[in-house]
Design an enzyme around this catalytic site. Sequence first.
Site, short mmCIF file in Angstrom:
data_model
loop_
_atom_site.label_atom_id
_atom_site.label_comp_id
_atom_site.label_asym_id
_atom_site.label_seq_id
_atom_site.Cartn_x
_atom_site.Cartn_y
_atom_site.Cartn_z
N CYS A 20 -6.88 6.81 5.13
CA CYS A 20 -6.16 7.23 6.39
C CYS A 20 -6.71 8.67 6.73
O CYS A 20 -6.76 9.43 5.88
CB CYS A 20 -4.75 7.24 6.10
SG CYS A 20 -3.89 7.95 7.80
N GLN A 52 0.76 -1.27 0.11
CA GLN A 52 0.15 -0.19 0.02
C GLN A 52 1.03 1.18 0.17
O GLN A 52 1.98 1.30 0.87
CB GLN A 52 -0.99 0.04 1.15
CG GLN A 52 -1.67 1.30 0.95
CD GLN A 52 -2.73 1.37 2.34
OE1 GLN A 52 -2.35 1.54 3.50
NE2 GLN A 52 -3.91 1.19 2.20
#
Length: 453
Positions: free
Chosen positions: A107, A76
């Site tokens: 996030c 990622q």
Amino acid sequence: MKTNEQNKIQHQRYEKELHIAPMLHYSTREFRQLLRILSKRVIVWTEMVVDDTIKNAHNLDTHLGYDSEQHPIVCQIGGNSPELCGNATSVVLERYNYDEINLNIDCPSERVSGKREFGAILMKKAELALKIISEMQSNAKAFNDGEVTNKVSVKCRIGVDELDDLDFAAGFIQTLKPVCKRFYLHARKCVLDGLMNARQNRRVPPLNYQRVSALCRLFPDCDFWINGGIKTLKEAKLIAYGKRDVDGCNNNNEQEQHMVPCQLCGLPNGSCIEPPFISPDNLRGCMMGRAAMDNPCLFHDVDRYFYGEKSNPCRNRGEVLNKYCQYLEQRYPRLCCVRDGDGARDKYCIICIDVYGPSECSDSDTSTLILDSTTTTDNNKDSPKKKPKYTGPTMARCLKPVQGMFSGIPDTRVWRRVCDKLGQDPRVRNCGPGYVIRKAMQSIPKEILDQDF
């Protein structure tokens, strides 16, 4: 009710996946190796690696290196630059051969989505996200000889701030769909601008599994995975395959009554986590994170229970820990017998002789090891060489994955105490993290170590 054999056939026909979610400062190389020891089938992820880190890092292996047995593995990345994310894709696929590369649009931390303007904030900037994914996909196609590839994916939320409805989530996916058809959905919205910290964003906004199912139905040509609030393998299997196929349930009357806020689920903040009665074929699987951190042994039964294999790799905690120690002893060989000055080696170390006996330490090359900056050898040949030393962060990173190995088992608190005490003792560091774990194993009764899962 379906028989076990019928269930097995159904699962083979529509085999789903179980992923371990990327967790910052936790999804390390060592953590992934522990999960791979527990399961050969579960799919592991790196922690998020920022695009400019991939461009500028002095030692890229520190961030992207992994062991070959950790496949299948997903890398990622995070970033908001089409150029940097595109270049990162080339590096990740060409130099490191990851199975998939994922863009973090999930996030919610103030540092990431606020100051750096990537992560979940990109849900509000769908056109920029489209440019980033387009560049990543272009570089992935170049790696794949110009053929369309499924190696690029997105991990995102189902809403952000006040934009918290099906229309917004569907619009976001519709924008990205021309260049991406793989979406990992954290089934709750996130709240930005520092109004909630990362921990609160994992707990406070209500989970909404029904919206994920709706998105699966709206986009049958896309693949989806669901993340958020899944605590057990049974829950994961019910969500992935549906209640009808796992439990043999033939009553779907309550399915339409579930919504957010949900009275039937009765969970804090009105969460709705009702598994689908019939799981959509394009709901490709589930993702679990905190459960792996808190209780890694929960995943000992993934291969048999979730994937239908005949057996699991390990039978008990002692077997898992022994294999993990062997891995650490190969990656971080003992340095305790190396002397200051001329580099000569003692026959044995008085600290770890109780575990290893009077055997000689490894002659492995220490030039690639992660050492304290204070131990760097002086270029002046007349200067004495200093004894190499493992750092405190290295020890902590190796010990962190096994802290929850005995979660829920009475009279095993001593395990964490011994690991913490020895791991923080500078006199013990050069005996290596493998020694610390083997020493801590001596504090656990053998009948617990050898007890079958």
